[in-house]
Design a protein around this motif. Structure first.
Motif, PDB file in Angstrom:
ATOM      1  N   MET A 186       0.882  -1.258  -0.207  1.00 11.63           N
ATOM      2  CA  MET A 186       0.183   0.094   0.114  1.00 11.63           C
ATOM      3  C   MET A 186       1.004   1.269  -0.021  1.00 11.63           C
ATOM      4  O   MET A 186       1.908   1.582   0.911  1.00 11.63           O
ATOM      5  CB  MET A 186      -0.990   0.010   1.230  1.00 11.63           C
ATOM      6  CG  MET A 186      -2.074   0.888   0.994  1.00 11.63           C
ATOM      7  SD  MET A 186      -3.514   0.448   0.058  1.00 11.63           S
ATOM      8  CE  MET A 186      -4.231  -0.803   1.118  1.00 11.63           C
ATOM      9  N   LEU A 187       0.701   2.199  -0.858  1.00 11.17           N
ATOM     10  CA  LEU A 187       1.192   3.260  -1.028  1.00 11.17           C
ATOM     11  C   LEU A 187       0.266   4.379  -0.621  1.00 11.17           C
ATOM     12  O   LEU A 187      -0.607   4.637  -1.120  1.00 11.17           O
ATOM     13  CB  LEU A 187       1.866   3.778  -2.257  1.00 11.17           C
ATOM     14  CG  LEU A 187       2.749   2.560  -3.250  1.00 11.17           C
ATOM     15  CD1 LEU A 187       2.882   3.061  -4.541  1.00 11.17           C
ATOM     16  CD2 LEU A 187       3.530   2.100  -2.360  1.00 11.17           C
ATOM     17  N   ARG A 188       0.969   5.259   0.595  1.00 10.09           N
ATOM     18  CA  ARG A 188      -0.255   6.084   1.071  1.00 10.09           C
ATOM     19  C   ARG A 188       0.407   7.539   0.856  1.00 10.09           C
ATOM     20  O   ARG A 188       1.350   8.158   0.884  1.00 10.09           O
ATOM     21  CB  ARG A 188      -0.203   6.166   2.569  1.00 10.09           C
ATOM     22  CG  ARG A 188      -0.705   4.428   3.008  1.00 10.09           C
ATOM     23  CD  ARG A 188      -0.885   4.361   4.522  1.00 10.09           C
ATOM     24  NE  ARG A 188      -1.637   3.012   4.608  1.00 10.09           N
ATOM     25  CZ  ARG A 188      -3.002   2.855   4.512  1.00 10.09           C
ATOM     26  NH1 ARG A 188      -3.621   3.690   4.095  1.00 10.09           N
ATOM     27  NH2 ARG A 188      -3.152   1.556   4.677  1.00 10.09           N
ATOM     28  N   GLY A 220      -9.771  11.783   4.177  1.00  9.87           N
ATOM     29  CA  GLY A 220      -8.751  13.130   4.063  1.00  9.87           C
ATOM     30  C   GLY A 220      -7.544  12.526   3.253  1.00  9.87           C
ATOM     31  O   GLY A 220      -6.492  13.539   3.244  1.00  9.87           O
ATOM     32  N   GLU A 221      -7.429  11.575   2.876  1.00 10.13           N
ATOM     33  CA  GLU A 221      -6.137  10.919   2.003  1.00 10.13           C
ATOM     34  C   GLU A 221      -6.425   9.990   1.005  1.00 10.13           C
ATOM     35  O   GLU A 221      -7.561   9.312   1.320  1.00 10.13           O
ATOM     36  CB  GLU A 221      -4.962  10.298   3.182  1.00 10.13           C
ATOM     37  CG  GLU A 221      -5.628   9.520   3.953  1.00 10.13           C
ATOM     38  CD  GLU A 221      -4.318   9.229   5.005  1.00 10.13           C
ATOM     39  OE1 GLU A 221      -3.606   8.168   4.546  1.00 10.13           O
ATOM     40  OE2 GLU A 221      -4.340   9.822   6.104  1.00 10.13           O
ATOM     41  N   VAL A 222      -5.462   9.567   0.234  1.00  9.36           N
ATOM     42  CA  VAL A 222      -5.711   8.322  -0.710  1.00  9.36           C
ATOM     43  C   VAL A 222      -4.657   7.425  -0.530  1.00  9.36           C
ATOM     44  O   VAL A 222      -3.434   7.950  -0.320  1.00  9.36           O
ATOM     45  CB  VAL A 222      -5.803   8.800  -2.068  1.00  9.36           C
ATOM     46  CG1 VAL A 222      -7.102   9.814  -2.198  1.00  9.36           C
ATOM     47  CG2 VAL A 222      -4.457   9.775  -2.599  1.00  9.36           C
ATOM     48  N   ALA A 223      -4.621   6.139  -1.289  1.00 13.66           N
ATOM     49  CA  ALA A 223      -3.986   5.177  -1.279  1.00 13.66           C
ATOM     50  C   ALA A 223      -3.810   4.587  -2.566  1.00 13.66           C
ATOM     51  O   ALA A 223      -5.045   4.560  -3.288  1.00 13.66           O
ATOM     52  CB  ALA A 223      -3.980   4.137  -0.025  1.00 13.66           C
ATOM     53  N   ILE A 224      -2.661   3.938  -2.861  1.00 12.93           N
ATOM     54  CA  ILE A 224      -2.569   2.893  -4.178  1.00 12.93           C
ATOM     55  C   ILE A 224      -2.375   1.493  -3.507  1.00 12.93           C
ATOM     56  O   ILE A 224      -1.354   1.444  -2.996  1.00 12.93           O
ATOM     57  CB  ILE A 224      -1.809   3.466  -5.259  1.00 12.93           C
ATOM     58  CG1 ILE A 224      -2.320   4.886  -5.795  1.00 12.93           C
ATOM     59  CG2 ILE A 224      -1.510   2.498  -6.259  1.00 12.93           C
ATOM     60  CD1 ILE A 224      -1.381   5.332  -6.681  1.00 12.93           C
ATOM     61  N   ARG A 225      -2.858   0.518  -3.929  1.00 17.82           N
ATOM     62  CA  ARG A 225      -2.539  -0.822  -3.468  1.00 17.82           C
ATOM     63  C   ARG A 225      -1.952  -1.528  -5.086  1.00 17.82           C
ATOM     64  O   ARG A 225      -2.609  -1.472  -5.954  1.00 17.82           O
ATOM     65  CB  ARG A 225      -3.658  -1.560  -2.978  1.00 17.82           C
ATOM     66  CG  ARG A 225      -3.409  -3.000  -2.492  1.00 17.82           C
ATOM     67  CD  ARG A 225      -4.543  -3.971  -2.169  1.00 17.82           C
ATOM     68  NE  ARG A 225      -5.207  -4.518  -3.285  1.00 17.82           N
ATOM     69  CZ  ARG A 225      -6.656  -3.855  -3.426  1.00 17.82           C
ATOM     70  NH1 ARG A 225      -7.341  -3.365  -2.361  1.00 17.82           N
ATOM     71  NH2 ARG A 225      -7.469  -4.078  -4.406  1.00 17.82           N
ATOM     72  N   ASP A 260       0.859  -0.066   6.743  1.00 11.72           N
ATOM     73  CA  ASP A 260       0.114   0.352   7.768  1.00 11.72           C
ATOM     74  C   ASP A 260       0.479   1.719   8.446  1.00 11.72           C
ATOM     75  O   ASP A 260      -0.222   2.038   9.475  1.00 11.72           O
ATOM     76  CB  ASP A 260       0.165  -0.725   8.977  1.00 11.72           C
ATOM     77  CG  ASP A 260      -0.439  -1.878   8.344  1.00 11.72           C
ATOM     78  OD1 ASP A 260      -1.498  -2.076   7.552  1.00 11.72           O
ATOM     79  OD2 ASP A 260       0.027  -3.221   8.847  1.00 11.72           O
ATOM     80  N   ILE A 261       1.577   2.445   7.865  1.00 11.17           N
ATOM     81  CA  ILE A 261       1.830   3.438   8.663  1.00 11.17           C
ATOM     82  C   ILE A 261       0.756   4.846   8.358  1.00 11.17           C
ATOM     83  O   ILE A 261       0.084   4.599   7.322  1.00 11.17           O
ATOM     84  CB  ILE A 261       3.243   4.028   8.011  1.00 11.17           C
ATOM     85  CG1 ILE A 261       3.625   5.275   8.770  1.00 11.17           C
ATOM     86  CG2 ILE A 261       2.849   4.549   6.527  1.00 11.17           C
ATOM     87  CD1 ILE A 261       5.188   5.482   8.390  1.00 11.17           C
ATOM     88  N   THR A 262       0.692   5.622   9.437  1.00 12.67           N
ATOM     89  CA  THR A 262      -0.537   6.676   9.516  1.00 12.67           C
ATOM     90  C   THR A 262       0.234   7.813   9.380  1.00 12.67           C
ATOM     91  O   THR A 262       1.461   8.069   9.528  1.00 12.67           O
ATOM     92  CB  THR A 262      -1.257   6.346  10.701  1.00 12.67           C
ATOM     93  OG1 THR A 262      -0.469   6.895  11.663  1.00 12.67           O
ATOM     94  CG2 THR A 262      -2.069   5.325  11.045  1.00 12.67           C
ATOM     95  N   ILE A 263      -0.390   8.865   8.775  1.00 10.80           N
ATOM     96  CA  ILE A 263       0.205  10.135   8.725  1.00 10.80           C
ATOM     97  C   ILE A 263       0.842  10.594  10.195  1.00 10.80           C
ATOM     98  O   ILE A 263       2.050  11.386   9.892  1.00 10.80           O
ATOM     99  CB  ILE A 263      -0.670  11.031   7.805  1.00 10.80           C
ATOM    100  CG1 ILE A 263       0.002  12.570   7.758  1.00 10.80           C
ATOM    101  CG2 ILE A 263      -1.968  11.430   8.959  1.00 10.80           C
ATOM    102  CD1 ILE A 263       1.122  12.447   6.684  1.00 10.80           C
TER     103      ILE A 263
END
Length: 418
Positions: A186-188, A220-225, A260-263
């Motif tokens: 997952m890219l955050r 409030g954010e997006v991700a790419i799997r 799994d990292i958060t901002i």
């Protein structure tokens, strides 16, 4: 690479539909199957109703090669998995004496009385393979119907996991000569919207093959799997790394982490690296920023605290915001946000401070519309950034969105000054 098998996971039990129990089995089974190259195409949940369970099984048999069923194998009348499959397949249920003996021994070892209805759990289908249950009573079963293999297991997670790890995975490897693995990353991203992100990487999405690219939106954010399939984990990871490089050439400025990292965790890591501390002054967010910070282990190394100066008197008496400024500009103003950030840094003797003020609703305040939010960041002895935003939604959404926006501003400011 080997053949692709379509797999499906079905959870049986009305308690799952009512939300009384979370369907963690489906997630765990999917993760284990990915490790051996089996792709999950569907998740289903069905309640304890015979006709609906039959219909669910029939649909699965028509579209999947492997169907993993959890739940409904107990001794009570509402445990309908066996009956439903029997009606669907016309296969006979027979008393399995070896399984019955195993169940009887289980009760004996645990000094419990085996009741008549426990015999139901020893009924297995003709030509089926019993899956041993080393820590419970209900055995599992593997049985074929048409061109589909059904794997039945109890709904109790620890029993199901023992069966999967001790028997099922090895059985599937032998039967299907499984050699492939599936890996995901997952890219955050933060600071870019879902539609904007998708537009920028549209060419890569259109030409995707292996790995696949799946944009996902969160609060409030997006991700790419990225998901790759290969003969080895190393090969799958190499495919992912190459595709990630292509993506980051386009949208890398917005990336803050992986998996799994958060901002907020990413911010704490940056602060640790720089040996810097942070504090906050919160009005409309009411401590939500502090909560986001302290939810992470080790936050106390860099996060010193937050002053929740919600009322006007709290801003003056606790935070020492000046009467003159409040009378002239009001609490929902750039001037107030900046003084709140500066005072927080002074109070806590922190390197950085962030402040939040605004109108969460439901009514306007000081002539400002609901959703007006002002965030200010004090950095290296001066105000570094003050921004005004206008969010829509209910009161609590505006408060959460404000914190997320504050985290976004902080992250990009820290990266810029790294």
């Amino acid at each position: 690479m080997g053949e692709t098998y379509k797999a499906e996971v079905i959870g049986v039990g009305t308690e799952l539909l009512l939300g009384q129990i979370a369907n963690t089995n489906a997630k765990w089974i999917s993760e284990q199957l990915a490790n051996v190259g089996i792709s999950i195409f569907y998740h289903q949940v069905v309640g304890d109703n015979l006709e609906r369970v039959i219909s669910c099984f029939e649909q699965a048999a028509n579209r999947s090669d492997l169907v993993f069923v959890t739940g409904g194998l107990g001794p009570t009348e509402d445990d309908l998995t066996r009956e439903a499959f029997a009606k669907l397949s016309n296969k006979k249920l027979m008393m399995n004496e070896q399984v019955l003996s195993t169940i009887a021994n289980y009760f004996s070892r645990n000094n419990r009385q085996m009741t008549a209805n426990n015999r139901k759990q020893a009924m297995t289908f003709e030509h089926s393979i019993a899956i041993p249950n080393p820590i419970g009573t209900a055995p599992g079963m593997i049985v074929n119907h048409k061109n589909c293999m059904f794997i039945f297991m109890p709904g109790v997670p620890r029993e199901m996991k023992k069966m999967m790890e001790g028997f099922v995975i090895n059985y599937l490897k032998d039967q299907f000569s499984l050699q492939d693995v599936i890996r995901s990353r997952m890219l955050r991203f933060i600071g870019i919207g879902e539609s904007q992100l998708e537009d920028k990487i549209q060419t890569l999405i259109s030409n995707q093959d292996n790995p696949t690219i799946a944009p996902l939106a969160t609060d409030g954010e997006v991700a790419i799997r990225l998901t790759a399939k290969a003969e080895t984990a190393q090969q799958a990871n190499q495919l992912i790394e190459q595709k990630e490089k292509e993506l980051l050439d386009v949208v890398g400025n917005y990336l803050y982490g992986h998996d799994d990292i958060t901002i907020e965790k990413a911010i704490l890591m940056l602060l640790n690296e720089k040996n810097q501390t942070i504090a906050a002054a919160e009005s409309l967010t009411g401590g939500l920023f502090a909560d986001a910070m302290v939810s992470n282990p080790g936050a106390s190394d860099v996060f010193l605290g937050s002053i929740v100066s919600y009322a006007m008197d709290a801003k003056k008496d606790v935070l020492d915001v000046s009467d003159t400024m409040l009378d002239r500009y009001g609490a929902v103003s750039h001037a107030c946000a900046e003084e709140m950030a500066k005072k927080a840094a002074n109070k806590f003797k922190s390197d950085i401070a962030i402040s939040f003020t605004g109108v969460a609703g439901p009514n306007t305040s000081q002539g400002k519309e609901v959703g007006t939010v002002i965030i200010s960041i004090y950095f290296r002895g001066a105000i570094a950034q003050t921004e005004e935003f206008h969010f829509s939604g209910d009161r609590n959404f505006i408060r959460r969105r404000s914190v997320k926006k504050g985290l976004e501003l902080l992250y990009h400011l820290l990266k810029k000054n790294s």
